[in-house]
Design a protein around this motif. Structure first.
Motif, PDB file in Angstrom:
ATOM      1  N   VAL A   1       5.028   7.552 -15.009  1.00 58.67           N
ATOM      2  CA  VAL A   1       5.512   8.829 -15.524  1.00 58.67           C
ATOM      3  C   VAL A   1       6.731   8.504 -16.376  1.00 58.67           C
ATOM      4  N   PHE A   2       6.813   9.081 -17.562  1.00 60.08           N
ATOM      5  CA  PHE A   2       7.989   8.877 -18.395  1.00 60.08           C
ATOM      6  C   PHE A   2       9.161   9.654 -17.816  1.00 60.08           C
ATOM      7  N   MET A   3      10.338   9.034 -17.793  1.00 59.52           N
ATOM      8  CA  MET A   3      11.535   9.727 -17.320  1.00 59.52           C
ATOM      9  C   MET A   3      11.803  10.930 -18.222  1.00 59.52           C
ATOM     10  N   THR A   4      12.240  12.000 -17.609  1.00 62.56           N
ATOM     11  CA  THR A   4      12.607  13.195 -18.380  1.00 62.56           C
ATOM     12  C   THR A   4      13.938  12.942 -19.084  1.00 62.56           C
ATOM     13  N   ARG A   5      14.268  13.777 -20.043  1.00 66.24           N
ATOM     14  CA  ARG A   5      15.551  13.686 -20.736  1.00 66.24           C
ATOM     15  C   ARG A   5      16.695  13.779 -19.726  1.00 66.24           C
ATOM     16  N   GLU A   6      16.585  14.683 -18.757  1.00 64.66           N
ATOM     17  CA  GLU A   6      17.625  14.850 -17.746  1.00 64.66           C
ATOM     18  C   GLU A   6      17.782  13.584 -16.904  1.00 64.66           C
ATOM     19  N   GLN A   7      16.670  12.960 -16.525  1.00 64.42           N
ATOM     20  CA  GLN A   7      16.736  11.726 -15.744  1.00 64.42           C
ATOM     21  C   GLN A   7      17.397  10.613 -16.558  1.00 64.42           C
ATOM     22  N   GLN A   8      17.053  10.515 -17.843  1.00 62.71           N
ATOM     23  CA  GLN A   8      17.647   9.498 -18.705  1.00 62.71           C
ATOM     24  C   GLN A   8      19.157   9.705 -18.833  1.00 62.71           C
ATOM     25  N   GLU A   9      19.564  10.949 -19.029  1.00 59.18           N
ATOM     26  CA  GLU A   9      20.993  11.247 -19.162  1.00 59.18           C
ATOM     27  C   GLU A   9      21.744  10.944 -17.871  1.00 59.18           C
ATOM     28  N   SER A  10      21.125  11.226 -16.742  1.00 63.15           N
ATOM     29  CA  SER A  10      21.739  10.933 -15.447  1.00 63.15           C
ATOM     30  C   SER A  10      21.891   9.431 -15.236  1.00 63.15           C
ATOM     31  N   VAL A  11      20.861   8.675 -15.587  1.00 67.81           N
ATOM     32  CA  VAL A  11      20.913   7.216 -15.483  1.00 67.81           C
ATOM     33  C   VAL A  11      22.019   6.678 -16.394  1.00 67.81           C
ATOM     34  N   ASP A  12      22.083   7.166 -17.628  1.00 68.19           N
ATOM     35  CA  ASP A  12      23.104   6.707 -18.574  1.00 68.19           C
ATOM     36  C   ASP A  12      24.511   7.012 -18.068  1.00 68.19           C
ATOM     37  N   ALA A  13      24.717   8.209 -17.529  1.00 68.52           N
ATOM     38  CA  ALA A  13      26.034   8.588 -17.009  1.00 68.52           C
ATOM     39  C   ALA A  13      26.427   7.698 -15.836  1.00 68.52           C
ATOM     40  N   GLU A  14      25.494   7.415 -14.970  1.00 69.32           N
ATOM     41  CA  GLU A  14      25.767   6.552 -13.813  1.00 69.32           C
ATOM     42  C   GLU A  14      26.093   5.126 -14.265  1.00 69.32           C
TER      43      GLU A  14
ATOM     44  N   ALA B   1       0.839  -1.202   0.000  1.00 67.51           N
ATOM     45  CA  ALA B   1       0.000   0.000   0.000  1.00 67.51           C
ATOM     46  C   ALA B   1       0.878   1.258   0.000  1.00 67.51           C
ATOM     47  N   GLY B   2       2.022   1.202   0.668  1.00 65.38           N
ATOM     48  CA  GLY B   2       2.930   2.339   0.714  1.00 65.38           C
ATOM     49  C   GLY B   2       3.575   2.635  -0.629  1.00 65.38           C
ATOM     50  N   LEU B   3       3.681   1.642  -1.495  1.00 64.66           N
ATOM     51  CA  LEU B   3       4.272   1.848  -2.823  1.00 64.66           C
ATOM     52  C   LEU B   3       3.440   2.795  -3.668  1.00 64.66           C
ATOM     53  N   ASP B   4       2.153   2.875  -3.414  1.00 64.01           N
ATOM     54  CA  ASP B   4       1.284   3.756  -4.185  1.00 64.01           C
ATOM     55  C   ASP B   4       1.662   5.225  -4.022  1.00 64.01           C
ATOM     56  N   SER B   5       2.366   5.560  -2.945  1.00 68.08           N
ATOM     57  CA  SER B   5       2.728   6.956  -2.714  1.00 68.08           C
ATOM     58  C   SER B   5       3.985   7.367  -3.493  1.00 68.08           C
ATOM     59  N   TYR B   6       4.687   6.412  -4.087  1.00 67.81           N
ATOM     60  CA  TYR B   6       5.891   6.698  -4.853  1.00 67.81           C
ATOM     61  C   TYR B   6       5.574   6.918  -6.332  1.00 67.81           C
ATOM     62  N   VAL B   7       6.379   7.771  -6.973  1.00 74.06           N
ATOM     63  CA  VAL B   7       6.266   7.959  -8.413  1.00 74.06           C
ATOM     64  C   VAL B   7       6.855   6.724  -9.085  1.00 74.06           C
ATOM     65  N   LYS B   8       6.189   6.245 -10.120  1.00 80.92           N
ATOM     66  CA  LYS B   8       6.664   5.081 -10.868  1.00 80.92           C
ATOM     67  C   LYS B   8       7.081   5.564 -12.265  1.00 80.92           C
ATOM     68  N   TYR B   9       8.348   5.358 -12.569  1.00 84.12           N
ATOM     69  CA  TYR B   9       8.931   5.862 -13.810  1.00 84.12           C
ATOM     70  C   TYR B   9       9.111   4.743 -14.833  1.00 84.12           C
ATOM     71  N   ILE B  10       8.985   5.111 -16.102  1.00 85.03           N
ATOM     72  CA  ILE B  10       9.348   4.188 -17.173  1.00 85.03           C
ATOM     73  C   ILE B  10      10.204   4.925 -18.193  1.00 85.03           C
TER      74      ILE B  10
END
Length: 96
Positions: free
Chosen positions: A66-79, A14-23
């Protein structure tokens, strides 16, 4: 399974519903299957999934994604690149 354990698991779910879910979709738009990353709460911590298009659409609706933003994608790729090649290594310098 004990009742106490089931109650704890139910509360956690039930607590997971409070988190943003990204794809982040990684497959081609015309591909038979949709390959995508799915993260809960933090785009950096994701799992890679693959589903038929209809199942993917249902998954997105059911999880209110929620779709990941361009900035989030670039951060994930860099990591990912940092973990794959390191920062101050010969391989990191050759890869750039």
């Amino acid at each position: 399974m004990s009742t106490n354990h089931m109650t704890t698991v139910g509360a956690d779910v039930a607590g997971l519903d409070s988190y943003v879910k990204y794809i982040r979709v990684r497959s081609d738009e015309n591909a038979r299957f949709v390959e995508f990353d799915f993260a809960i709460g933090d785009p950096m911590l994701f799992v890679e999934l693959i589903m038929p298009k209809t199942a993917f659409e249902h998954f997105c609706t059911a999880n209110d994604v929620v779709f990941m933003t361009r900035e989030q994608q670039e951060s994930v790729d860099a990591e990912m690149e940092k973990w794959r090649y390191g920062e101050e290594t010969l391989m990191a310098k050759n890869h750039s």
